[in-house]
Design a protein around this motif. Structure first.
Motif, PDB file in Angstrom:
ATOM      1  N   LYS A  25       0.755  -1.444   0.010  1.00 48.90           N
ATOM      2  CA  LYS A  25       0.387  -0.128  -0.369  1.00 48.90           C
ATOM      3  C   LYS A  25       0.619   1.378   0.290  1.00 48.90           C
ATOM      4  N   ARG A  26       1.956   1.151   0.711  1.00 52.29           N
ATOM      5  CA  ARG A  26       2.882   2.311   0.571  1.00 52.29           C
ATOM      6  C   ARG A  26       4.267   1.832   0.676  1.00 52.29           C
ATOM      7  N   PRO A  27       4.865   2.058  -0.771  1.00 54.45           N
ATOM      8  CA  PRO A  27       6.126   1.167  -1.056  1.00 54.45           C
ATOM      9  C   PRO A  27       6.978   2.308  -1.191  1.00 54.45           C
ATOM     10  N   VAL A  28       7.791   2.302  -0.878  1.00 61.38           N
ATOM     11  CA  VAL A  28       8.960   2.991  -0.584  1.00 61.38           C
ATOM     12  C   VAL A  28      10.367   2.881  -1.960  1.00 61.38           C
ATOM     13  N   THR A  29      10.772   3.973  -2.486  1.00 65.72           N
ATOM     14  CA  THR A  29      11.303   3.861  -3.715  1.00 65.72           C
ATOM     15  C   THR A  29      12.222   4.353  -3.750  1.00 65.72           C
ATOM     16  N   LEU A  30      13.034   4.695  -4.698  1.00 61.60           N
ATOM     17  CA  LEU A  30      14.618   5.345  -4.525  1.00 61.60           C
ATOM     18  C   LEU A  30      14.290   6.138  -5.673  1.00 61.60           C
ATOM     19  N   PHE A  31      14.630   7.159  -5.781  1.00 63.19           N
ATOM     20  CA  PHE A  31      14.726   7.922  -7.092  1.00 63.19           C
ATOM     21  C   PHE A  31      16.176   7.722  -7.406  1.00 63.19           C
ATOM     22  N   THR A  32      15.806   7.738  -8.511  1.00 63.36           N
ATOM     23  CA  THR A  32      17.491   7.539  -9.839  1.00 63.36           C
ATOM     24  C   THR A  32      18.772   8.858  -9.609  1.00 63.36           C
ATOM     25  N   GLY A  33      18.166  10.357  -9.817  1.00 66.40           N
ATOM     26  CA  GLY A  33      18.006  11.602 -10.043  1.00 66.40           C
ATOM     27  C   GLY A  33      19.968  11.338  -9.803  1.00 66.40           C
ATOM     28  N   GLN A  34      20.017  11.355  -8.850  1.00 67.66           N
ATOM     29  CA  GLN A  34      20.568  11.418  -8.030  1.00 67.66           C
ATOM     30  C   GLN A  34      22.146  10.255  -8.363  1.00 67.66           C
ATOM     31  N   GLU A  69      11.478   5.584  -8.770  1.00 67.90           N
ATOM     32  CA  GLU A  69      11.034   7.114  -9.493  1.00 67.90           C
ATOM     33  C   GLU A  69      11.799   7.771 -10.699  1.00 67.90           C
ATOM     34  N   ILE A  70      11.898   6.881 -11.836  1.00 62.42           N
ATOM     35  CA  ILE A  70      13.024   6.806 -12.450  1.00 62.42           C
ATOM     36  C   ILE A  70      13.237   7.867 -13.565  1.00 62.42           C
ATOM     37  N   ALA A  71      14.066   7.991 -13.078  1.00 58.96           N
ATOM     38  CA  ALA A  71      14.598   9.525 -13.926  1.00 58.96           C
ATOM     39  C   ALA A  71      14.757   9.664 -15.671  1.00 58.96           C
ATOM     40  N   ARG A 124       9.448  -2.385  -8.925  1.00 62.54           N
ATOM     41  CA  ARG A 124       8.519  -1.720  -9.886  1.00 62.54           C
ATOM     42  C   ARG A 124       8.814  -1.050 -10.419  1.00 62.54           C
ATOM     43  N   ALA A 125       8.028  -0.033 -10.837  1.00 64.47           N
ATOM     44  CA  ALA A 125       8.357   1.735 -11.010  1.00 64.47           C
ATOM     45  C   ALA A 125       6.672   2.266 -10.667  1.00 64.47           C
ATOM     46  N   PHE A 126       7.080   2.918  -9.796  1.00 65.37           N
ATOM     47  CA  PHE A 126       5.986   3.626  -9.515  1.00 65.37           C
ATOM     48  C   PHE A 126       6.409   5.299 -10.002  1.00 65.37           C
ATOM     49  N   ALA A 127       6.747   5.870 -10.381  1.00 65.38           N
ATOM     50  CA  ALA A 127       7.034   7.721 -11.262  1.00 65.38           C
ATOM     51  C   ALA A 127       7.699   7.132 -11.765  1.00 65.38           C
ATOM     52  N   ILE A 128       8.437   8.380 -12.331  1.00 65.73           N
ATOM     53  CA  ILE A 128       9.172   8.453 -13.383  1.00 65.73           C
ATOM     54  C   ILE A 128       9.457  10.366 -13.223  1.00 65.73           C
ATOM     55  N   SER A 129      10.235  10.481 -12.989  1.00 67.23           N
ATOM     56  CA  SER A 129      10.445  11.935 -13.373  1.00 67.23           C
ATOM     57  C   SER A 129      11.190  12.713 -14.608  1.00 67.23           C
ATOM     58  N   ASN A 130      10.519  13.739 -14.770  1.00 66.52           N
ATOM     59  CA  ASN A 130      11.572  14.500 -16.052  1.00 66.52           C
ATOM     60  C   ASN A 130      11.417  15.897 -15.388  1.00 66.52           C
ATOM     61  N   HIS A 131      12.189  15.948 -14.083  1.00 67.73           N
ATOM     62  CA  HIS A 131      12.993  17.376 -13.687  1.00 67.73           C
ATOM     63  C   HIS A 131      13.479  18.484 -14.511  1.00 67.73           C
ATOM     64  N   LEU A 132      14.518  17.616 -15.096  1.00 69.15           N
ATOM     65  CA  LEU A 132      15.476  18.747 -15.890  1.00 69.15           C
ATOM     66  C   LEU A 132      14.870  19.348 -17.766  1.00 69.15           C
ATOM     67  N   THR A 133      13.793  18.388 -17.812  1.00 66.94           N
ATOM     68  CA  THR A 133      13.634  19.252 -19.363  1.00 66.94           C
ATOM     69  C   THR A 133      12.460  20.109 -19.197  1.00 66.94           C
ATOM     70  N   GLY A 134      11.406  19.539 -17.824  1.00 69.88           N
ATOM     71  CA  GLY A 134      10.809  19.895 -16.993  1.00 69.88           C
ATOM     72  C   GLY A 134      11.041  22.281 -16.925  1.00 69.88           C
ATOM     73  N   GLN A 135      12.529  22.214 -17.095  1.00 72.40           N
ATOM     74  CA  GLN A 135      13.019  23.285 -16.112  1.00 72.40           C
ATOM     75  C   GLN A 135      12.880  24.295 -16.942  1.00 72.40           C
TER      76      GLN A 135
END
Length: 339
Positions: free
Chosen positions: A7-16, A38-40, A71-82
């Motif tokens: 229900k409350r998965p703990v994920t690692l953001f891969t950006g760093q 959280e795949i960057a 599992r993939a729970f989110a993707i990140s597109n921070h850099l392009t969004g900027q």
């Protein structure tokens, strides 16, 4: 994986971790006990252009996850969004966006290509079975945050109008794909604090495709209550990133803007630290997230200039899991009714 963990998965953001191959990061995360990523859209972790056009490439990302029981729970597109709204577009953007987005460097061309890549991120998210894309918006008016030289109210209003004009077509694609955009409230974005978040929502007429990635680290140094933000924007918390900030006692020298000092410099008034090592009121925040019914991933965004990341990412997941206890099945005082 327990029912509660699911229900409350703990994920690692891969950006760093974009300097490492995606498969290596997946192995590390699995070894530490993370439920997913959280795949960057950085490094070789996720090339959105390839993923949008090449089913075999997309399948290779999913296969790596499956092989590591993630599992993939989110993707990140921070850099392009900027780059969607920023003005100026300059050498800083060239360093963070893909070469296909930069192109010839013409500023408006960069903005248009960045907008197309944000649309692409919604399509790729849907193909990955992910319903949240986390990222930045950029801002035409961030350079005026100091309010000097003075700018008129109309200039600020035009900045929010520019945001709406550029992001509404992007959000149309998000709506079409059934994906939501979780904007990270962050300096240099259109929404960087509490009231600019209110105004950003107003600019897009509160459309449901746009919400927030709750990351308390940037709220702390701005003296914004991160728990109050959860409560007030309860219907807009679409994703959670756990990054911590340590506030140093004021010595009359260190200001909140950082004085152009590098991360980890003891002269700074605040610094990012590994989750659980700073001043974010994590227990209060997690109780608030539970109270608003947030059931999405808890993603650890690891940043700490004074700690090795392998140690930090391993330690942080234990800290976060210690706060994810099950909810009671009934009210604690219900027993008195049977007296």
């Amino acid at each position: 994986m327990s029912e509660f963990t699911a229900k409350r998965p703990v994920t690692l953001f891969t950006g760093q971790w974009a300097d490492l191959p995606f498969e290596e990061v997946a192995k590390l995360a699995a070894g530490w006990g993370y439920d997913g990523l959280e795949i960057a859209a950085s490094g070789d972790h996720l090339d959105l252009e390839r993923a949008d056009q090449d089913d075999a490439y997309l399948a290779s990302r999913l296969e790596i996850l499956e092989r590591n029981n993630l599992r993939a729970f989110a993707i990140s597109n921070h850099l392009t969004g900027q780059a969607v709204c920023d003005d100026p577009i300059d050498f800083r953007h060239k360093a963070i966006v893909r070469s296909s987005t930069w192109g010839d460097g013409d500023p408006e061309g960069v903005r248009r290509r960045a907008a197309e890549d944000m649309k692409r991120s919604a399509r790729v998210a849907r193909k990955l079975g992910v319903d949240v894309v986390v990222g930045f918006t950029g801002s035409k008016i961030w350079p005026y945050v100091a309010q000097f030289p003075p700018v008129s109210a109309s200039v600020i209003e035009e900045g929010f109008e520019d945001f709406a004009a550029r992001w509404n077509p992007i959000l149309d694609v998000f709506d079409a794909e059934g994906v939501r955009f979780a904007h990270e409230v962050h300096p240099s974005e259109i929404a960087y604090d509490y009231w600019s978040s209110v105004r950003a929502l107003e600019a897009i007429d509160h459309r449901s495709a746009f919400g927030f990635n709750w990351d308390p680290s940037h709220m702390m140094w701005q003296n914004i209550d991160p728990v109050g933000f959860i409560v007030d924007f309860k219907d807009r918390i679409y994703h959670v990133d756990c990054k911590d900030t340590r506030l140093r006692p004021s010595n009359g020298r260190a200001g909140v803007l950082g004085s152009h000092l590098p991360w980890g410099d003891p002269r700074r008034g605040w610094d990012f630290v590994s989750t659980g090592r700073g001043d974010v009121p994590w227990e209060d925040a997690f109780r608030a997230l539970e109270s608003i019914g947030y059931s999405g991933p808890i993603s650890i965004e690891w940043e700490d200039a004074g700690m090795d990341r392998l140690h930090g990412a391993s330690e942080a997941i234990g800290f976060v899991r210690s706060l994810l206890w099950p909810r009671p099945a009934s009210s604690f005082d219900s027993a008195f009714a049977n007296q």
